[in-house]
Write a protein that holds these residues in place. Structure first.
Motif, PDB file in Angstrom:
ATOM      1  N   VAL A  77       0.841  -1.203   0.000  1.00 48.50           N
ATOM      2  CA  VAL A  77       0.000   0.000   0.000  1.00 48.50           C
ATOM      3  C   VAL A  77       0.872   1.247   0.000  1.00 48.50           C
ATOM      4  CG1 VAL A  77      -1.617   1.376   1.375  1.00 48.50           C
ATOM      5  CG2 VAL A  77      -2.022  -1.060   1.070  1.00 48.50           C
ATOM      6  N   GLU A  78       1.895   1.257   0.847  1.00 44.10           N
ATOM      7  CA  GLU A  78       2.801   2.411   0.909  1.00 44.10           C
ATOM      8  C   GLU A  78       3.496   2.611  -0.433  1.00 44.10           C
ATOM      9  OE1 GLU A  78       2.934   4.573   3.124  1.00 44.10           O
ATOM     10  OE2 GLU A  78       2.242   3.676   5.000  1.00 44.10           O
ATOM     11  N   GLU A  79       3.959   1.533  -1.042  1.00 42.60           N
ATOM     12  CA  GLU A  79       4.622   1.647  -2.339  1.00 42.60           C
ATOM     13  C   GLU A  79       3.667   2.199  -3.398  1.00 42.60           C
ATOM     14  OE1 GLU A  79       6.395  -1.975  -3.637  1.00 42.60           O
ATOM     15  OE2 GLU A  79       7.652  -2.211  -1.836  1.00 42.60           O
ATOM     16  N   LEU A  80       2.428   1.724  -3.365  1.00 47.72           N
ATOM     17  CA  LEU A  80       1.433   2.136  -4.356  1.00 47.72           C
ATOM     18  C   LEU A  80       1.180   3.638  -4.297  1.00 47.72           C
ATOM     19  CD1 LEU A  80      -0.758   1.185  -6.447  1.00 47.72           C
ATOM     20  CD2 LEU A  80      -2.334   1.119  -4.498  1.00 47.72           C
ATOM     21  N   PHE A  81       0.881   4.148  -3.113  1.00 50.65           N
ATOM     22  CA  PHE A  81       0.530   5.566  -3.009  1.00 50.65           C
ATOM     23  C   PHE A  81       1.751   6.480  -3.068  1.00 50.65           C
ATOM     24  CE2 PHE A  81      -3.463   3.689  -1.651  1.00 50.65           C
ATOM     25  CZ  PHE A  81      -4.361   4.486  -2.344  1.00 50.65           C
ATOM     26  N   GLU A  82       2.916   5.947  -2.743  1.00 48.14           N
ATOM     27  CA  GLU A  82       4.134   6.726  -2.938  1.00 48.14           C
ATOM     28  C   GLU A  82       4.385   6.938  -4.431  1.00 48.14           C
ATOM     29  OE1 GLU A  82       7.290   9.076  -2.453  1.00 48.14           O
ATOM     30  OE2 GLU A  82       5.894   8.416  -0.870  1.00 48.14           O
ATOM     31  N   ALA A  83       4.136   5.903  -5.241  1.00 47.88           N
ATOM     32  CA  ALA A  83       4.265   6.056  -6.692  1.00 47.88           C
ATOM     33  C   ALA A  83       3.275   7.099  -7.207  1.00 47.88           C
ATOM     34  CB  ALA A  83       4.035   4.716  -7.378  1.00 47.88           C
ATOM     35  N   HIS A  84       2.088   7.138  -6.635  1.00 46.70           N
ATOM     36  CA  HIS A  84       1.098   8.156  -7.031  1.00 46.70           C
ATOM     37  C   HIS A  84       1.580   9.550  -6.648  1.00 46.70           C
ATOM     38  CE1 HIS A  84      -2.901   9.867  -7.797  1.00 46.70           C
ATOM     39  NE2 HIS A  84      -2.702  10.560  -6.696  1.00 46.70           N
ATOM     40  N   ARG A  85       2.103   9.671  -5.426  1.00 43.56           N
ATOM     41  CA  ARG A  85       2.578  10.991  -4.965  1.00 43.56           C
ATOM     42  C   ARG A  85       3.739  11.492  -5.813  1.00 43.56           C
ATOM     43  NH1 ARG A  85       1.121   8.654   0.116  1.00 43.56           N
ATOM     44  NH2 ARG A  85       3.178   7.712   0.363  1.00 43.56           N
TER      45      ARG A  85
ATOM     46  N   GLY B   8       3.936  11.081  -8.875  1.00 44.61           N
ATOM     47  CA  GLY B   8       3.413  11.382 -10.199  1.00 44.61           C
ATOM     48  C   GLY B   8       3.734  10.333 -11.241  1.00 44.61           C
ATOM     49  N   GLU B   9       4.155   9.152 -10.809  1.00 44.22           N
ATOM     50  CA  GLU B   9       4.517   8.097 -11.757  1.00 44.22           C
ATOM     51  C   GLU B   9       3.289   7.436 -12.371  1.00 44.22           C
ATOM     52  OE1 GLU B   9       8.574   6.837  -9.290  1.00 44.22           O
ATOM     53  OE2 GLU B   9       6.966   5.390  -9.603  1.00 44.22           O
ATOM     54  N   VAL B  10       2.243   7.255 -11.569  1.00 47.30           N
ATOM     55  CA  VAL B  10       1.057   6.549 -12.024  1.00 47.30           C
ATOM     56  C   VAL B  10      -0.136   7.021 -11.200  1.00 47.30           C
ATOM     57  CG1 VAL B  10       1.524   4.593 -10.469  1.00 47.30           C
ATOM     58  CG2 VAL B  10       0.066   4.265 -12.477  1.00 47.30           C
ATOM     59  N   GLU B  11      -1.274   7.108 -11.856  1.00 50.64           N
ATOM     60  CA  GLU B  11      -2.520   7.509 -11.202  1.00 50.64           C
ATOM     61  C   GLU B  11      -3.149   6.267 -10.581  1.00 50.64           C
ATOM     62  OE1 GLU B  11      -6.321   8.526 -13.530  1.00 50.64           O
ATOM     63  OE2 GLU B  11      -5.329  10.465 -13.256  1.00 50.64           O
ATOM     64  N   VAL B  12      -3.360   6.263  -9.251  1.00 55.94           N
ATOM     65  CA  VAL B  12      -3.803   5.038  -8.594  1.00 55.94           C
ATOM     66  C   VAL B  12      -5.054   5.266  -7.752  1.00 55.94           C
ATOM     67  CG1 VAL B  12      -1.398   4.264  -8.449  1.00 55.94           C
ATOM     68  CG2 VAL B  12      -2.480   5.276  -6.440  1.00 55.94           C
ATOM     69  N   THR B  13      -5.743   4.181  -7.504  1.00 57.17           N
ATOM     70  CA  THR B  13      -6.810   4.095  -6.521  1.00 57.17           C
ATOM     71  C   THR B  13      -6.890   2.639  -6.091  1.00 57.17           C
ATOM     72  OG1 THR B  13      -9.161   4.497  -6.060  1.00 57.17           O
ATOM     73  CG2 THR B  13      -8.604   3.704  -8.253  1.00 57.17           C
ATOM     74  N   THR B  14      -7.478   2.393  -4.929  1.00 57.19           N
ATOM     75  CA  THR B  14      -7.574   1.024  -4.447  1.00 57.19           C
ATOM     76  C   THR B  14      -8.930   0.795  -3.804  1.00 57.19           C
ATOM     77  OG1 THR B  14      -6.540  -0.656  -3.037  1.00 57.19           O
ATOM     78  CG2 THR B  14      -6.487   1.590  -2.230  1.00 57.19           C
ATOM     79  N   GLY B  15      -9.467  -0.400  -4.041  1.00 55.60           N
ATOM     80  CA  GLY B  15     -10.723  -0.812  -3.427  1.00 55.60           C
ATOM     81  C   GLY B  15     -10.467  -1.979  -2.492  1.00 55.60           C
ATOM     82  N   ARG B  16     -10.844  -1.805  -1.228  1.00 52.50           N
ATOM     83  CA  ARG B  16     -10.617  -2.839  -0.221  1.00 52.50           C
ATOM     84  C   ARG B  16     -11.934  -3.519   0.110  1.00 52.50           C
ATOM     85  NH1 ARG B  16      -6.905   1.335   3.368  1.00 52.50           N
ATOM     86  NH2 ARG B  16      -5.167   1.398   1.857  1.00 52.50           N
ATOM     87  N   ALA B  17     -11.916  -4.841   0.126  1.00 53.54           N
ATOM     88  CA  ALA B  17     -13.121  -5.622   0.373  1.00 53.54           C
ATOM     89  C   ALA B  17     -12.910  -6.545   1.559  1.00 53.54           C
ATOM     90  CB  ALA B  17     -13.488  -6.433  -0.865  1.00 53.54           C
TER      91      ALA B  17
ATOM     92  N   ALA C 190     -12.236   8.946  -7.913  1.00 58.03           N
ATOM     93  CA  ALA C 190     -11.520   7.837  -7.281  1.00 58.03           C
ATOM     94  C   ALA C 190     -10.024   8.076  -7.151  1.00 58.03           C
ATOM     95  CB  ALA C 190     -11.752   6.554  -8.089  1.00 58.03           C
ATOM     96  N   VAL C 191      -9.468   8.955  -7.968  1.00 59.36           N
ATOM     97  CA  VAL C 191      -8.019   9.059  -8.117  1.00 59.36           C
ATOM     98  C   VAL C 191      -7.333   9.454  -6.810  1.00 59.36           C
ATOM     99  CG1 VAL C 191      -6.156  10.269  -9.308  1.00 59.36           C
ATOM    100  CG2 VAL C 191      -8.212   9.588 -10.557  1.00 59.36           C
ATOM    101  N   GLY C 192      -6.279   8.696  -6.478  1.00 61.56           N
ATOM    102  CA  GLY C 192      -5.436   9.018  -5.338  1.00 61.56           C
ATOM    103  C   GLY C 192      -6.009   8.643  -3.988  1.00 61.56           C
ATOM    104  N   ARG C 193      -7.090   7.837  -3.963  1.00 61.75           N
ATOM    105  CA  ARG C 193      -7.756   7.545  -2.697  1.00 61.75           C
ATOM    106  C   ARG C 193      -7.976   6.042  -2.535  1.00 61.75           C
ATOM    107  NH1 ARG C 193     -13.079  11.060  -2.324  1.00 61.75           N
ATOM    108  NH2 ARG C 193     -12.750  10.775  -0.082  1.00 61.75           N
ATOM    109  N   ALA C 194      -8.135   5.635  -1.288  1.00 56.41           N
ATOM    110  CA  ALA C 194      -8.508   4.260  -0.959  1.00 56.41           C
ATOM    111  C   ALA C 194      -9.980   4.240  -0.577  1.00 56.41           C
ATOM    112  CB  ALA C 194      -7.659   3.738   0.195  1.00 56.41           C
ATOM    113  N   PHE C 195     -10.662   3.181  -0.967  1.00 55.61           N
ATOM    114  CA  PHE C 195     -12.082   3.054  -0.677  1.00 55.61           C
ATOM    115  C   PHE C 195     -12.395   1.654  -0.159  1.00 55.61           C
ATOM    116  CE2 PHE C 195     -11.914   6.402  -3.832  1.00 55.61           C
ATOM    117  CZ  PHE C 195     -12.872   7.320  -3.398  1.00 55.61           C
TER     118      PHE C 195
END
Length: 323
Positions: free
Chosen positions: A145-153, A155-164, A223-228
């Protein structure tokens, strides 16, 4: 524009992982008019107009790039095939998908679980709950999770995540509580085995809702840049959910708790059971997610529980339709 040209001009969505959620997600996107590329380790599945299957190894950058090429959105629905062996397997899968999405210039939507939270301080718990993992799997999920949103911060890739939460639903063979064996036991009037305390509140996610939720994350700018937390279908006890399934079939819907000592004993010789035992804390405390951020942002609610149960069982109005 003629229908063929219109279909060819539709945005392309690449889904890595064609399991119990990835395949349902593909169908949702196809129904919405998108082109879909569905990627799996094994052979291709059933054909459908607008759907292209690809088979290969996502950890091979050349293959991953080919699978993501031209995609507007990339979804990571991949999980290691062996539940007992995640370390050294999950990281290259996650990084392989993220790298392919980055190089394709696509939005990246990641399907995630709740392991990174550990034991929440209260329930229901939302997306701002601190990540305090208490298992090796949770530590690994938190790292990714940290790696994912750090890449977003960066500016490498636009990310979002859905947790179930834990799944149930049609064609959901890996459901912890309501897998095919358990559903057969409900139909036969036999008790279903459950982990931990079956009378504590525990959230369960309906797999078609999870798929529809990921489609929202892939197609909505909010959705961009957020966890849901994806929509939650059941927030009562495990016992209550099994009883509700039984009622739909005219059965009692009984449940039996599997003692922790039994899992510990079997875990001595079974790596898979040992891995499951590590996560049993989720059924030893109230464990329910708060899905209001998703529902308020996208105006989407979970499928009503009785409708979800009937679809899972293959029944209509309480009458058996499929064995």
């Amino acid at each position: 524009m003629n229908p063929l040209a219109q279909a060819q001009a539709a945005p392309l969505h690449t889904i890595f992982g064609a399991g119990q959620v990835g395949h349902k997600l593909a169908l949702v996107l196809l129904d919405r008019g998108y082109r879909v590329r569905l990627v799996r380790r094994g052979p291709a599945g059933a054909p459908r107009q607008g759907l292209v299957w690809m088979s290969g190894d996502v950890t091979d950058p050349s293959f991953a790039d080919e699978a993501a090429r031209g995609a507007a959105v990339v979804y990571n629905c991949v999980n290691p095939p062996d539940y007992a062996r995640w370390h050294g397997v999950l990281e290259p899968l996650a990084r392989g998908v993220r790298g392919a999405a980055t190089r394709a210039g696509a939005r990246l939507v990641v399907l995630d679980c709740l392991y990174m939270y550990g034991v929440p301080g209260a329930t229901p718990f939302d997306e701002d709950t601190p990540m305090r993992p208490c298992s090796s799997k949770g530590e690994l999920r938190a790292q990714l999770v940290e790696e994912l949103f750090e890449a977003h911060r960066r500016g490498e890739v636009e990310v979002t995540t859905g947790r179930a939460s834990d799944y149930f639903g049609p064609d959901t063979p890996l459901s912890v509580l309501l897998n095919p064996r358990a559903l057969a036991r409900v139909r036969a009037g036999k008790r279903v085995e459950a982990f931990g305390d079956p009378d504590l509140p525990h959230g369960y996610s309906y797999t078609p809702d999870v798929a529809r939720g990921l489609a929202e994350l892939g197609t909505r700018p909010e959705a961009v840049g957020r966890a849901f937390h994806l929509p939650l279908s059941w927030a009562g006890s495990s016992r209550g959910l099994v009883e509700r399934f039984g009622q739909a079939l005219g059965q009692a819907g009984a449940i039996r708790a599997v003692p922790s000592w039994a899992l510990t004993a079997v875990g001595v010789v079974s790596p898979t059971v040992r891995a499951i035992r590590e996560m049993i804390y989720q059924w030893e405390v109230p464990y329910v997610i708060d899905d209001r951020r998703f529902c308020a942002t996208f105006g989407v609610e979970a499928t009503p529980i009785d409708e979800a149960i009937r679809a899972t069982l293959g029944v209509a109005n309480g009458n058996r339709r499929a064995a």
